[in-house]
Write a protein that holds these residues in place. Structure first.
Motif, PDB file in Angstrom:
ATOM      1  N   LEU A  96     -22.912  44.655 -37.461  1.00  0.00           N
ATOM      2  CA  LEU A  96     -21.292  44.010 -36.254  1.00  0.00           C
ATOM      3  C   LEU A  96     -22.047  44.818 -35.349  1.00  0.00           C
ATOM      4  O   LEU A  96     -23.185  45.398 -34.815  1.00  0.00           O
ATOM      5  N   PRO A  97     -22.102  43.873 -33.773  1.00  0.00           N
ATOM      6  CA  PRO A  97     -21.409  42.445 -34.278  1.00  0.00           C
ATOM      7  C   PRO A  97     -21.619  41.312 -34.417  1.00  0.00           C
ATOM      8  O   PRO A  97     -23.077  41.025 -34.423  1.00  0.00           O
ATOM      9  N   GLY A  98     -20.873  40.247 -34.954  1.00  0.00           N
ATOM     10  CA  GLY A  98     -21.683  39.153 -34.634  1.00  0.00           C
ATOM     11  C   GLY A  98     -21.237  37.959 -33.500  1.00  0.00           C
ATOM     12  O   GLY A  98     -20.853  38.529 -32.790  1.00  0.00           O
ATOM     13  N   GLY A  99     -21.689  36.673 -33.653  1.00  0.00           N
ATOM     14  CA  GLY A  99     -21.517  36.028 -32.625  1.00  0.00           C
ATOM     15  C   GLY A  99     -21.909  34.504 -32.780  1.00  0.00           C
ATOM     16  O   GLY A  99     -21.377  33.577 -33.964  1.00  0.00           O
ATOM     17  N   PHE A 100     -22.075  33.530 -32.218  1.00  0.00           N
ATOM     18  CA  PHE A 100     -22.417  32.543 -31.919  1.00  0.00           C
ATOM     19  C   PHE A 100     -24.488  31.605 -31.236  1.00  0.00           C
ATOM     20  O   PHE A 100     -24.031  32.317 -30.115  1.00  0.00           O
ATOM     21  N   VAL A 159     -23.025  25.401 -39.793  1.00  0.00           N
ATOM     22  CA  VAL A 159     -23.312  24.513 -38.636  1.00  0.00           C
ATOM     23  C   VAL A 159     -22.100  23.261 -38.118  1.00  0.00           C
ATOM     24  O   VAL A 159     -21.907  22.663 -38.909  1.00  0.00           O
ATOM     25  N   HIS A 160     -21.963  23.350 -37.214  1.00  0.00           N
ATOM     26  CA  HIS A 160     -20.574  22.090 -36.925  1.00  0.00           C
ATOM     27  C   HIS A 160     -22.125  21.782 -35.704  1.00  0.00           C
ATOM     28  O   HIS A 160     -22.060  22.315 -34.429  1.00  0.00           O
ATOM     29  N   CYS A 161     -21.371  20.459 -35.074  1.00  0.00           N
ATOM     30  CA  CYS A 161     -22.622  19.151 -34.173  1.00  0.00           C
ATOM     31  C   CYS A 161     -21.493  19.395 -33.617  1.00  0.00           C
ATOM     32  O   CYS A 161     -20.030  19.152 -33.282  1.00  0.00           O
ATOM     33  N   VAL A 162     -21.376  19.526 -32.213  1.00  0.00           N
ATOM     34  CA  VAL A 162     -20.363  19.650 -30.983  1.00  0.00           C
ATOM     35  C   VAL A 162     -20.648  18.342 -29.807  1.00  0.00           C
ATOM     36  O   VAL A 162     -21.498  18.131 -29.945  1.00  0.00           O
ATOM     37  N   PRO A 163     -20.215  18.292 -28.517  1.00  0.00           N
ATOM     38  CA  PRO A 163     -19.959  17.054 -28.131  1.00  0.00           C
ATOM     39  C   PRO A 163     -21.425  17.131 -27.266  1.00  0.00           C
ATOM     40  O   PRO A 163     -21.949  17.957 -27.036  1.00  0.00           O
ATOM     41  N   GLU A 164     -21.819  15.711 -26.934  1.00  0.00           N
ATOM     42  CA  GLU A 164     -22.782  15.713 -26.167  1.00  0.00           C
ATOM     43  C   GLU A 164     -23.957  15.996 -27.284  1.00  0.00           C
ATOM     44  O   GLU A 164     -25.358  17.050 -26.473  1.00  0.00           O
ATOM     45  N   GLY A 165     -23.820  16.353 -28.510  1.00  0.00           N
ATOM     46  CA  GLY A 165     -25.905  16.923 -29.357  1.00  0.00           C
ATOM     47  C   GLY A 165     -25.685  18.075 -29.058  1.00  0.00           C
ATOM     48  O   GLY A 165     -26.772  18.108 -29.549  1.00  0.00           O
ATOM     49  N   LYS A 166     -24.923  18.681 -28.824  1.00  0.00           N
ATOM     50  CA  LYS A 166     -24.984  19.854 -29.377  1.00  0.00           C
ATOM     51  C   LYS A 166     -24.962  20.913 -29.868  1.00  0.00           C
ATOM     52  O   LYS A 166     -24.502  20.069 -30.427  1.00  0.00           O
ATOM     53  N   ILE A 167     -25.151  21.791 -31.160  1.00  0.00           N
ATOM     54  CA  ILE A 167     -25.264  22.625 -31.947  1.00  0.00           C
ATOM     55  C   ILE A 167     -25.234  23.974 -32.206  1.00  0.00           C
ATOM     56  O   ILE A 167     -25.620  24.523 -31.030  1.00  0.00           O
ATOM     57  N   ILE A 168     -23.709  24.288 -32.807  1.00  0.00           N
ATOM     58  CA  ILE A 168     -23.298  25.447 -32.488  1.00  0.00           C
ATOM     59  C   ILE A 168     -22.697  26.059 -34.206  1.00  0.00           C
ATOM     60  O   ILE A 168     -22.924  25.827 -34.560  1.00  0.00           O
ATOM     61  N   ILE A 169     -23.625  27.514 -34.132  1.00  0.00           N
ATOM     62  CA  ILE A 169     -23.996  28.244 -36.072  1.00  0.00           C
ATOM     63  C   ILE A 169     -23.293  29.667 -35.574  1.00  0.00           C
ATOM     64  O   ILE A 169     -23.699  30.319 -34.676  1.00  0.00           O
ATOM     65  N   SER A 170     -22.083  29.910 -36.089  1.00  0.00           N
ATOM     66  CA  SER A 170     -21.781  30.806 -36.319  1.00  0.00           C
ATOM     67  C   SER A 170     -22.980  31.949 -36.886  1.00  0.00           C
ATOM     68  O   SER A 170     -23.285  31.371 -38.122  1.00  0.00           O
ATOM     69  N   MET A 171     -23.270  33.562 -36.472  1.00  0.00           N
ATOM     70  CA  MET A 171     -23.653  34.038 -36.402  1.00  0.00           C
ATOM     71  C   MET A 171     -22.898  35.221 -37.078  1.00  0.00           C
ATOM     72  O   MET A 171     -22.005  35.942 -36.256  1.00  0.00           O
ATOM     73  N   LEU A 172     -23.544  35.623 -38.675  1.00  0.00           N
ATOM     74  CA  LEU A 172     -22.449  37.104 -39.360  1.00  0.00           C
ATOM     75  C   LEU A 172     -22.878  37.930 -39.006  1.00  0.00           C
ATOM     76  O   LEU A 172     -22.030  39.286 -38.927  1.00  0.00           O
ATOM     77  N   GLY A 173     -24.526  38.633 -38.521  1.00  0.00           N
ATOM     78  CA  GLY A 173     -24.283  40.157 -37.538  1.00  0.00           C
ATOM     79  C   GLY A 173     -25.552  39.915 -36.506  1.00  0.00           C
ATOM     80  O   GLY A 173     -25.838  39.126 -36.105  1.00  0.00           O
ATOM     81  N   ASP A 174     -26.091  41.367 -35.960  1.00  0.00           N
ATOM     82  CA  ASP A 174     -26.533  41.611 -35.331  1.00  0.00           C
ATOM     83  C   ASP A 174     -28.103  41.566 -35.725  1.00  0.00           C
ATOM     84  O   ASP A 174     -28.277  40.895 -36.614  1.00  0.00           O
ATOM     85  N   ALA A 175     -28.999  41.972 -34.875  1.00  0.00           N
ATOM     86  CA  ALA A 175     -30.376  41.757 -35.486  1.00  0.00           C
ATOM     87  C   ALA A 175     -30.531  42.386 -36.571  1.00  0.00           C
ATOM     88  O   ALA A 175     -31.888  42.335 -37.129  1.00  0.00           O
ATOM     89  N   ILE A 199     -15.891  39.280 -30.626  1.00  0.00           N
ATOM     90  CA  ILE A 199     -15.718  39.452 -32.264  1.00  0.00           C
ATOM     91  C   ILE A 199     -16.721  40.980 -32.242  1.00  0.00           C
ATOM     92  O   ILE A 199     -17.656  40.875 -31.788  1.00  0.00           O
ATOM     93  N   GLU A 200     -15.920  41.387 -33.746  1.00  0.00           N
ATOM     94  CA  GLU A 200     -17.041  41.962 -34.573  1.00  0.00           C
ATOM     95  C   GLU A 200     -17.318  41.444 -35.347  1.00  0.00           C
ATOM     96  O   GLU A 200     -18.641  40.397 -36.311  1.00  0.00           O
ATOM     97  N   MET A 201     -17.193  41.133 -36.768  1.00  0.00           N
ATOM     98  CA  MET A 201     -16.056  40.201 -37.881  1.00  0.00           C
ATOM     99  C   MET A 201     -16.692  38.867 -37.756  1.00  0.00           C
ATOM    100  O   MET A 201     -15.983  38.169 -36.527  1.00  0.00           O
ATOM    101  N   ASN A 202     -17.711  37.987 -38.438  1.00  0.00           N
ATOM    102  CA  ASN A 202     -17.784  36.011 -38.073  1.00  0.00           C
ATOM    103  C   ASN A 202     -17.925  35.536 -39.018  1.00  0.00           C
ATOM    104  O   ASN A 202     -18.297  36.156 -40.374  1.00  0.00           O
ATOM    105  N   TYR A 203     -17.231  34.194 -39.698  1.00  0.00           N
ATOM    106  CA  TYR A 203     -17.712  33.767 -40.795  1.00  0.00           C
ATOM    107  C   TYR A 203     -17.200  32.122 -40.611  1.00  0.00           C
ATOM    108  O   TYR A 203     -18.691  32.103 -39.679  1.00  0.00           O
ATOM    109  N   ASP A 204     -16.501  31.743 -40.547  1.00  0.00           N
ATOM    110  CA  ASP A 204     -16.596  30.013 -41.029  1.00  0.00           C
ATOM    111  C   ASP A 204     -15.824  29.917 -38.565  1.00  0.00           C
ATOM    112  O   ASP A 204     -14.934  30.630 -38.302  1.00  0.00           O
ATOM    113  N   TYR A 205     -16.218  28.590 -38.243  1.00  0.00           N
ATOM    114  CA  TYR A 205     -14.779  28.575 -37.098  1.00  0.00           C
ATOM    115  C   TYR A 205     -14.729  26.939 -37.705  1.00  0.00           C
ATOM    116  O   TYR A 205     -15.387  25.656 -38.054  1.00  0.00           O
TER     117      TYR A 205
END
Length: 467
Positions: free
Chosen positions: A172-176, A152-168, A195-201
């Motif tokens: 695979l693939p994951g995403g954000f 979980v990273h807070c990004v500019p202007e108060g938004k939040i982006i979360i790395s997601m490691l899988g599909d529903a 991408i296919e695999m995901n983890y940290d960013y």
């Protein structure tokens, strides 16, 4: 050596208007180091998932004030509404990336469940007694064909982006996933299929770049670790460099056999830099990456190598399993943990191309020389780490992931995790175990619990990014 000393390694700076400090966090990394107060509380991800205790996971509030009567104790717990979340990594709604945005507060913790895909929002207005205020249910996440939230990273202007490691479905693939400042799902941050695999960013907005790493599909790592999955190519070994504004992958680097399972990734804190480090967990190596302006692309090379060690109970040499890294706020020191070896280490990276070993501690794990603290027997080695803003105190917990804990350190679920501390001397580059500090999750009222990631209320070395 600063980036100013190595112009060949740095991308020409993008236009960036100087801004005042009106919002959350600190104006610069140096301001965080100099102006940040000593940490008095820690929020720690705590879980019962995978133990014999039939209770929900919780966020623990730990007293870190040495003058307090409850020093080194869990003074409050925020329980999740459901069982089986596997709380893992978490982050803030706002940080120093929005320090110029008036009206934002670093106040809400975004607390995902790795197994459940449930996302919780915890209000820390009362820092010592935070409360759960909102829950995003898994079904709302699955609508975007994503699951298994991680970084979980807070990004500019108060938004939040979360790395997601899988599909529903946990494949695979994951995403954000992107949330707005009201904690509503905005949608996917990136176009599907990048991408296919995901983890940290980690992102570096002044350079218009983000870097992400790879673990595996949730259905691969959820049951535990199987070496055959590595041999079958089910675990990652690549890092991806993204166009930050467009959310598209511009370059991918395959780290090869010496870069198996690249997990935690960090850019230097200074926003002008394009240097960073990534820890390849299974290979137990640290790679240094940087932007080569002459070639017009990023480069990566192995900078630190931790050799596997023989052990009578293992049929193969034991890898260090480098599971966490962080940089001090002044970008001078790189700290990390080798979970299986039971090693906490510190390197001088003033010249990021040539790390120099400064010091280490041998605590817990398979080979650790220190086997108990205050009479408390240690099982697992150092795992998740967090550093004080002034760089003088390093804390760590001992749980990696419930099923992996059970494989390598089954005693962890029976005794619970611990949180320990080392005193750091940045001037001389040394670590010293503080044997007067111990937080014991084995003493939780409902039974032993595991402890994972650590956050400070006023920001820390693994969540703050600058523009």
């Amino acid at each position: 050596m600063s980036d100013a000393d190595t112009p060949g390694d740095v991308e020409p700076s993008r236009d960036h208007e100087h801004h005042g400090h009106e919002g959350p966090g600190y104006a610069t990394p140096q301001a965080a180091l100099e102006e940040g107060e000593r940490e008095e509380l820690a929020y720690v991800m705590s879980l019962y998932t995978g133990t014999d205790v039939d209770e929900p996971d919780f966020v623990a509030v730990v007293d870190l004030d040495p003058d307090s009567e409850t020093y080194s104790e869990i003074v409050d717990r925020v329980e999740m509404p459901e069982k089986g979340d596997e709380l893992h990594h978490f982050g803030w709604n706002a940080c120093s990336s929005s320090c110029h945005v008036e009206g934002l507060e670093r106040r809400h913790l975004i607390v995902p469940g790795q197994r459940s895909s449930r996302i919780h929002v915890v209000d820390t207005k009362d820092r010592r007694n935070p409360e759960l205020v909102e829950v995003i249910e898994p079904e709302d996440v699955f609508e975007y064909d994503l699951s298994a939230p991680h970084t979980v990273h807070c990004v500019p202007e108060g938004k939040i982006i979360i790395s997601m490691l899988g599909d529903a479905d946990g494949e695979l693939p994951g995403g954000f996933l992107e949330l707005n400042h009201d904690f509503e799902i905005e949608g996917r941050w990136e176009p599907p299929g990048e991408i296919e695999m995901n983890y940290d960013y980690w992102y570096q907005p002044r350079q218009n770049v983000m870097v992400s790493t790879e673990w595996a599909a949730p259905k691969t790592y959820y049951p535990g670790f199987d070496l055959e999955d590595v041999e079958d190519g089910k675990y990652g070994r690549r890092i991806h460099f993204w166009d930050w504004e467009n959310g598209t992958v511009e370059q991918t680097i395959d780290l090869g056999e010496e870069g198996q399972i690249p997990l935690e990734v960090r850019f230097l804190h200074t926003p002008e830099s394009t240097h960073g480090f990534v820890g390849a967990a299974l290979s137990s190596n640290i790679f240094h990456f940087w932007y080569d302006a002459d070639a017009g692309e990023y480069r990566a090379e192995k900078a630190i190598d931790f050799e596997a060690r023989e052990h009578e109970d293992w049929e193969m040499p034991v890898p260090g399993l480098t599971t966490d890294i962080l940089l001090s706020m002044d970008d001078r020191y790189l700290f990390g943990s080798n979970w299986l070896h039971g090693e906490l280490w510190m390197y001088d990276v003033s010249d990021p191309s040539n790390p120099r070993r400064a010091d280490s501690l041998s605590v817990g794990g398979t080979f650790g020389e220190v086997r108990e603290v205050q009479g408390r027997e240690l099982a697992a080695g150092p795992q998740m780490i967090q550093l004080s803003l002034d760089g003088e105190r390093l804390y760590w917990t001992t749980s990696l992931f419930s099923t992996w804990d059970d494989q390598f350190y089954p005693e962890e679920s029976e005794r619970g995790s611990v949180m320990l501390k080392a005193d750091v001397d940045p001037r001389n580059g040394t670590l010293e175990l503080d044997e007067d500090f111990l937080v014991d999750w084995g003493e939780c009222p409902a039974g032993p619990a595991r402890a994972h990631e650590i956050r400070w209320p006023d920001g820390d070395c693994t969540s703050d990014v600058w523009q």
